[in-house]
Design an enzyme around this catalytic site. Sequence first.
Site, PDB file in Angstrom:
ATOM      1  N   ASP A 185      69.636  -2.933  66.414  1.00  0.00           N
ATOM      2  CA  ASP A 185      68.762  -2.808  67.566  1.00  0.00           C
ATOM      3  C   ASP A 185      67.338  -2.720  66.999  1.00  0.00           C
ATOM      4  O   ASP A 185      67.163  -2.399  65.825  1.00  0.00           O
ATOM      5  CB  ASP A 185      69.115  -1.542  68.349  1.00  0.00           C
ATOM      6  CG  ASP A 185      68.210  -1.304  69.529  1.00  0.00           C
ATOM      7  OD1 ASP A 185      67.894  -2.269  70.247  1.00  0.00           O
ATOM      8  OD2 ASP A 185      67.805  -0.150  69.731  1.00  0.00           O
ATOM      9  N   ASP A 215      63.944  -1.284  68.703  1.00  0.00           N
ATOM     10  CA  ASP A 215      63.227  -0.040  68.984  1.00  0.00           C
ATOM     11  C   ASP A 215      64.130   1.176  68.776  1.00  0.00           C
ATOM     12  O   ASP A 215      65.159   1.305  69.424  1.00  0.00           O
ATOM     13  CB  ASP A 215      62.681  -0.059  70.417  1.00  0.00           C
ATOM     14  CG  ASP A 215      61.727  -1.233  70.647  1.00  0.00           C
ATOM     15  OD1 ASP A 215      60.812  -1.403  69.831  1.00  0.00           O
ATOM     16  OD2 ASP A 215      61.919  -1.967  71.635  1.00  0.00           O
ATOM     17  N   THR A 221      68.011  -7.081  70.755  1.00  0.00           N
ATOM     18  CA  THR A 221      67.136  -6.117  71.407  1.00  0.00           C
ATOM     19  C   THR A 221      66.891  -6.438  72.879  1.00  0.00           C
ATOM     20  O   THR A 221      66.619  -7.584  73.232  1.00  0.00           O
ATOM     21  CB  THR A 221      65.793  -6.031  70.635  1.00  0.00           C
ATOM     22  OG1 THR A 221      64.923  -5.123  71.292  1.00  0.00           O
ATOM     23  CG2 THR A 221      65.114  -7.377  70.469  1.00  0.00           C
TER      24      THR A 221
END
Length: 169
Positions: free
Chosen positions: A9, A11, A51
């Site tokens: 991922d 963030d 993401t």
Amino acid sequence: MKKNALFLDRDGVINIDKKYVHKIKDFEFCDGIFELCEFFIQKDFLIFVVTNQSGIARGYYTEDDFQILSSFMKDEFYKKNIKIEKIYHCPHLKDCECRKPKPAMLLKAQKEFDINMEKSFFIGDNITDMQAGINANIKNLFLINENYKDNKDYKVFKNLKELLRYLKD
């Protein structure tokens, strides 16, 4: 021959999650991300980013802003001899097939790169990441979030360095 992959991922795993990060000046790498990726590169894993980027649908930033930041991020990895094979992103807000917890981004990578999902890894910081991994049949799921506890589907770590120590043992 099928390849093994490390799915990340963005963030909260690659960079510190400051909510809707879209400018290079706000992009701060998480401590340990490069060492973690080097560990997987040495084991011949391909590295992918998956993401959700609902900030695009919300109008906080554009697709071009996302691509500029993604190029910067890939270049920073490349300077450390780490190749990000591809970045998959969902620009939508909801009710689409690609937004995690749905597995579409992971399954697209599987198809495009002939990936063995059962031997691959997914590291996220949200339950939706873990759900996407489960839905894509990834067996090695790791959650970087100290607000949760291990369960039958994934292991939880407070940070990337703790996870790397675990993987090296």
